[in-house]
Design a protein around this motif. Structure first.
Motif: not given
Length: 312
Positions: A45-61
């Motif tokens: 999903m990260i690769e296909d949707l080109d999820i950014t580091q900012e978006e990833f850490w928003q999800g973790v938080n």
């Protein structure tokens, strides 16, 4: 934007194996299998949707916040997981030739074990809960239409504020929660009050997600049931009272047509006197059909699951 393709590289494939513990002898094989699949799908999903580091850490938080608020049990049904699990169970039953009887639907997160057990009839409210009085009754039958005596009908529902005892400290212990053993004719009867639906906490973790999807977080008025007896499949279900604005727009996707009940207002003075009600009451009839099974896990799976969780 440059499209990357790193998932299938040897480096990332080995990373996935190591992260899931597949290169180690210890651990739980099933946990490793699930984790490897989970990580693979998230990486994809990260690769296909080109999820950014900012978006990833928003999800973790967000996950940190979700856990702190204790709302994962609300978000799960809100995203359809509970209903999807029921769809899968229906498909398994169909394949085994055991699909039938009263339809299942989601349990919800607010069940409490150990409600008082009575024979045939119970009063569910504590006399301190305001609301229109309700006469809730029905008959438990097998697939041939024969009464099932001694079945345990475990019922729980919210008050007029949409709140449940145990989770709402203002209510008495086991208020609006009862277990009723069916009589010789398979009948159960309960005096209670008409429940209200409820909404997810405003500004909470669940609503943040739902609002980002343009959705609401409301449930219609409903009444939960567990119905069980040795030799029959354990039934987890709930009924909706017809006419609620959210009956067919439940954020938790729990509504099934067969479980929408038309309730009747009764004002007959003789009936009021017979049942001991002070004013007009709502008559709610829900008859239940159980399916026979020899599978022990299907007879008592909820009790088994909770016992396993407590021992873990």
């Amino acid at each position: 934007m440059t499209k990357t393709n790193t998932l299938n590289t040897d480096h990332v494939q080995k990373l996935l194996e190591r992260a899931a513990g597949l290169d180690k002898e210890g651990g739980n094989p099933r946990a490793k299998q699930i984790m490897h699949r989970f990580l693979t799908d998230v990486y994809r999903m990260i690769e296909d949707l080109d999820i950014t580091q900012e978006e990833f850490w928003q999800g973790v938080n967000y996950l940190n916040e979700l856990g702190a608020n204790g709302e994962a049990v609300l978000l799960a049904p809100g995203l359809g997981f509970d209903h999807f699990l029921d769809v899968r169970e229906d498909a398994k039953d169909a394949a085994a030739g055991e699909l039938g009887g009263t339809p299942r639907t989601i349990e919800g997160p607010l069940y409490v074990e150990g409600a008082p057990l009575t024979e045939g009839e119970a009063r569910m409210d504590d006399g301190q809960s305001p609301g229109q009085e309700m006469w809730l009754h029905g008959q438990v039958l097998d697939e041939n239409g024969q009464p099932v005596a001694g079945a345990i009908v475990d019922i729980w529902h919210a008050d007029v504020k949409g709140a449940y005892s145990h989770f709402d400290p203002s209510q008495s212990e086991f208020n609006l929660r009862r277990r009723i053993s069916t009589d010789a004719e398979g009948r159960y009867r309960a005096k209670s009050i008409v429940p209200s639906g409820y909404g997810c906490p405003p500004g909470g973790s669940t609503m943040k997600v739902l609002e980002s999807l343009g959705r609401h977080g409301n449930r219609p008025a409903h009444i939960h049931y567990f119905v069980s007896k040795p030799g029959f499949k354990h039934l987890t279900t709930q009924i909706n009272l017809a006419g609620d604005e959210y009956t067919y727009d439940d954020f938790a996707f729990a509504t099934r047509d067969e479980l929408v009940v038309e309730a009747t207002t009764v004002a007959d003075s003789d009936k009021l006197k017979e049942l001991g009600f002070k004013d007009n009451y709502l008559d709610v009839e829900f008859n239940i059909s159980l399916v026979a099974t020899s599978d022990d896990d299907k007879q008592s799976k909820h009790a088994r699951a909770r016992a396993a969780a407590e021992q873990a």
